[in-house]
Design a protein around this motif. Structure first.
Motif, PDB file in Angstrom:
ATOM      1  N   ASN A 180       8.794  -4.887  -3.583  1.00  0.00           N
ATOM      2  CA  ASN A 180       8.149  -3.574  -3.493  1.00  0.00           C
ATOM      3  C   ASN A 180       8.114  -3.129  -2.026  1.00  0.00           C
ATOM      4  OD1 ASN A 180       4.722  -2.395  -3.877  1.00  0.00           O
ATOM      5  ND2 ASN A 180       6.613  -1.241  -3.956  1.00  0.00           N
ATOM      6  N   PRO A 182       8.517   0.690   0.360  1.00  0.00           N
ATOM      7  CA  PRO A 182       7.195   0.453   0.932  1.00  0.00           C
ATOM      8  C   PRO A 182       6.196  -0.003  -0.122  1.00  0.00           C
ATOM      9  CG  PRO A 182       8.131   2.471   1.825  1.00  0.00           C
ATOM     10  CD  PRO A 182       9.007   2.057   0.678  1.00  0.00           C
ATOM     11  N   SER A 183       5.118  -0.623   0.358  1.00  0.00           N
ATOM     12  CA  SER A 183       4.284  -1.421  -0.535  1.00  0.00           C
ATOM     13  C   SER A 183       2.994  -0.741  -0.965  1.00  0.00           C
ATOM     14  CB  SER A 183       3.919  -2.739   0.168  1.00  0.00           C
ATOM     15  OG  SER A 183       2.850  -3.390  -0.487  1.00  0.00           O
ATOM     16  N   ASN A 184       2.678  -0.934  -2.227  1.00  0.00           N
ATOM     17  CA  ASN A 184       1.339  -0.776  -2.766  1.00  0.00           C
ATOM     18  C   ASN A 184       0.881  -2.189  -3.127  1.00  0.00           C
ATOM     19  OD1 ASN A 184      -1.027  -0.145  -4.136  1.00  0.00           O
ATOM     20  ND2 ASN A 184       0.020   0.679  -5.937  1.00  0.00           N
ATOM     21  N   GLY A 187       0.980  -0.786   2.189  1.00  0.00           N
ATOM     22  CA  GLY A 187       1.444   0.266   3.086  1.00  0.00           C
ATOM     23  C   GLY A 187       2.472  -0.214   4.088  1.00  0.00           C
ATOM     24  N   ASN A 189       6.343  -1.308   5.513  1.00  0.00           N
ATOM     25  CA  ASN A 189       7.721  -0.829   5.419  1.00  0.00           C
ATOM     26  C   ASN A 189       8.603  -1.807   6.165  1.00  0.00           C
ATOM     27  OD1 ASN A 189       9.941   1.069   5.009  1.00  0.00           O
ATOM     28  ND2 ASN A 189       9.767   1.471   7.205  1.00  0.00           N
ATOM     29  N   TYR A 215       7.820   4.520  -3.283  1.00  0.00           N
ATOM     30  CA  TYR A 215       7.362   5.128  -2.031  1.00  0.00           C
ATOM     31  C   TYR A 215       8.513   5.328  -1.048  1.00  0.00           C
ATOM     32  CZ  TYR A 215       2.771   4.107  -3.918  1.00  0.00           C
ATOM     33  OH  TYR A 215       1.668   4.062  -4.732  1.00  0.00           O
ATOM     34  N   SER A 241      12.503   4.298  -8.936  1.00  0.00           N
ATOM     35  CA  SER A 241      11.787   5.305  -8.154  1.00  0.00           C
ATOM     36  C   SER A 241      11.459   6.483  -9.058  1.00  0.00           C
ATOM     37  CB  SER A 241      12.614   5.725  -6.934  1.00  0.00           C
ATOM     38  OG  SER A 241      11.838   6.527  -6.064  1.00  0.00           O
ATOM     39  N   LYS A 245       5.180   9.880  -6.252  1.00  0.00           N
ATOM     40  CA  LYS A 245       4.467   9.771  -4.977  1.00  0.00           C
ATOM     41  C   LYS A 245       5.009  10.718  -3.912  1.00  0.00           C
ATOM     42  CE  LYS A 245       2.022   6.388  -6.729  1.00  0.00           C
ATOM     43  NZ  LYS A 245       0.602   6.532  -7.066  1.00  0.00           N
ATOM     44  N   ARG A 246       6.286  10.659  -3.645  1.00  0.00           N
ATOM     45  CA  ARG A 246       6.827  11.487  -2.570  1.00  0.00           C
ATOM     46  C   ARG A 246       6.696  12.974  -2.884  1.00  0.00           C
ATOM     47  NH1 ARG A 246      12.893  12.438  -0.231  1.00  0.00           N
ATOM     48  NH2 ARG A 246      12.279  12.919   1.918  1.00  0.00           N
ATOM     49  N   ALA A 336       3.543   4.690   2.882  1.00  0.00           N
ATOM     50  CA  ALA A 336       2.875   4.772   1.587  1.00  0.00           C
ATOM     51  C   ALA A 336       1.512   5.452   1.749  1.00  0.00           C
ATOM     52  CB  ALA A 336       2.774   3.413   0.918  1.00  0.00           C
TER      53      ALA A 336
END
Length: 430
Positions: A180, A182-184, A187, A189, A215, A241, A245-246, A336
């Motif tokens: 994962n 960027p991460s949840n 945050g 990268n 993300y 994806s 989010k974006r 994120a």
């Protein structure tokens, strides 16, 4: 013929378990009625109304609905124009995505579910990050698939502990591994060098990757997002994806899978398997599919820049306020929408866990953060950065007041004295 009713839930229904919902539903969340409730727990960026989709995206959906051309069923893997739009959007200088490599899904969670179901059988093992989003566990264990975790390192901006990762790959015969980035909830990268190290490690064990990249591109100025597929020479990757989010529209439920398989390791069977699984819901939202080409082509970069600038500003505000607070340690994100905050629980003797810490903070300060246990990572909590700035500042000030109230300075001094004593003894007897 049976003489009475006997209707029980299926094994899959009984086995499906969402750790976040279970933990949150059992928390004693009774906000202080004298203070406005501020939920720093919600991963929906639109909930406060300060962030929302671009007008170009809204216009595209209106146009799609008004055309009356997208009210019926379409191919279960997505209509061709939508797949072509995702292929163009996902192509880079390193590789070109073809429309036949794209499967349109009902949100990114639907894409992840499809990938996990396609790659693993009941009894198989998949690896997931720790800390990590609980949906992987929910989807896998409901199907009888085992979950094992590899560690992330907060001291290195939540990079993957490659030694631990390799140990897990050595120990378990894995059907897949979830990355994962960027991460949840972190945050983080990853740099291109770290991504190469990850892929090289996994390549030695011939394990396919499910890349959760919902993300993607949502990284702060000075950072660059690198798709995992851009660094893979041989490892086959299913990249997941979507718009959620974006593009700030989670309720539109439009996600996708991009198949990256330079050497045709998946073969025709895996592609057929993914297509077969897509027929279980007979395709994603057709109105949004009809709008997808315009959404991906016409939403201006200025929109994304404004969102990222807001998130970075909020991250700095939260980090500055919380890093000056006794007993907790925020980890600055790189993208994120989240920040993980460590809790030195030993210095809060009134609480035995991050869950109790969070419960009490809701009751006294009306600020709700998700406890680290939700992400299989105790002694932390996660905050979201999408709330309006004035509410974020207020929430962080309340967190500071709460920590100052319960932080035990004497315990800290006792530990320092004990460490000094131990050091003296060590020096004396060595």
């Amino acid at each position: 013929m049976p003489d009475k009713w006997s209707v029980k839930p299926s094994l899959i229904a009984r086995s499906t378990f969402n750790p976040i919902r279970d933990i949150v539903d059992n928390l004693k969340i009774e906000p202080n009625p004298s203070k406005e409730f501020i939920p720093l727990s919600l991963g929906d960026p639109t909930v406060f109304g300060n962030l929302g989709p671009a007008q170009e995206a809204v216009d595209a959906v209106i146009k799609s609905a008004a055309s009356y051309g997208h009210n019926g069923y379409t191919a279960s893997t997505g209509n061709m124009k939508a797949r072509e739009a995702v292929a163009q959007y996902s192509s880079t200088d390193e590789y070109t995505v073809k429309p036949e490599d794209v499967i349109i899904c009902s949100g990114c969670s639907g894409a992840l579910d499809l990938c996990i179901t396609a790659l693993a059988n009941p009894g198989d093992t998949i690896l997931v990050p720790r800390p990590g989003f609980s949906i992987y566990r929910t989807q896998a264990e409901g199907l009888g698939i085992k979950i094992r975790s590899y560690n992330l390192l907060p001291s290195k901006g939540w990079e993957i502990d490659l030694i631990n990762l390799e140990n897990q790959l050595e120990k378990y015969k894995c059907a897949a591994i979830v990355i994962n980035n960027p991460s949840n909830p972190c945050g983080s990268n990853y740099s291109i060098l770290h991504l190469r190290d990850i892929v090289n490690t996994i390549s030695r064990y011939h394990v396919p990757i499910i890349a959760d990249e919902i993300y993607e591109h949502l990284v702060f100025p000075g950072e660059k997002f690198h798709p995992l597929a851009s660094v893979s020479a041989d490892v086959p990757i299913l990249s997941c994806s979507g718009l959620t989010k974006r593009f700030l529209c989670p309720g539109w439920r439009l996600g996708w899978i991009v198949i990256h398989d330079r050497h045709d390791i998946f073969g025709k069977e895996m592609r057929t398997g993914l297509q077969n699984l897509s027929t279980r819901i007979i395709g994603a939202n057709t109105i949004v599919q009809g709008a997808l080409p315009d959404i991906l082509a016409k939403v201006p970069e200025e929109f994304f820049d404004n969102v990222i600038d807001t998130l970075q500003k909020h991250a700095k505000v939260a980090y500055d306020l919380l890093s000056q607070t006794k007993g907790i340690k925020p980890v600055m994100p790189q993208g994120a929408m989240y920040m993980m905050v460590g809790v030195d629980i030993d210095h809060f003797p009134d609480f035995s866990s991050d869950l109790e810490f969070v419960e009490k903070m809701v009751g006294e300060e009306s600020v709700f953060c998700l406890p680290g246990k939700c992400f299989d990572y105790p002694s932390y909590f996660r905050i979201v950065l999408t709330v309006p700035e004035h509410l974020l500042k207020e929430a962080c000030q309340r967190i500071r007041s709460f920590c100052n109230k319960y932080y035990d300075e004497d315990k800290k001094m006792n530990e320092i004295n004990m460490n000094t004593y131990n050091n003296i003894n060590t020096q004396t007897y060595t």
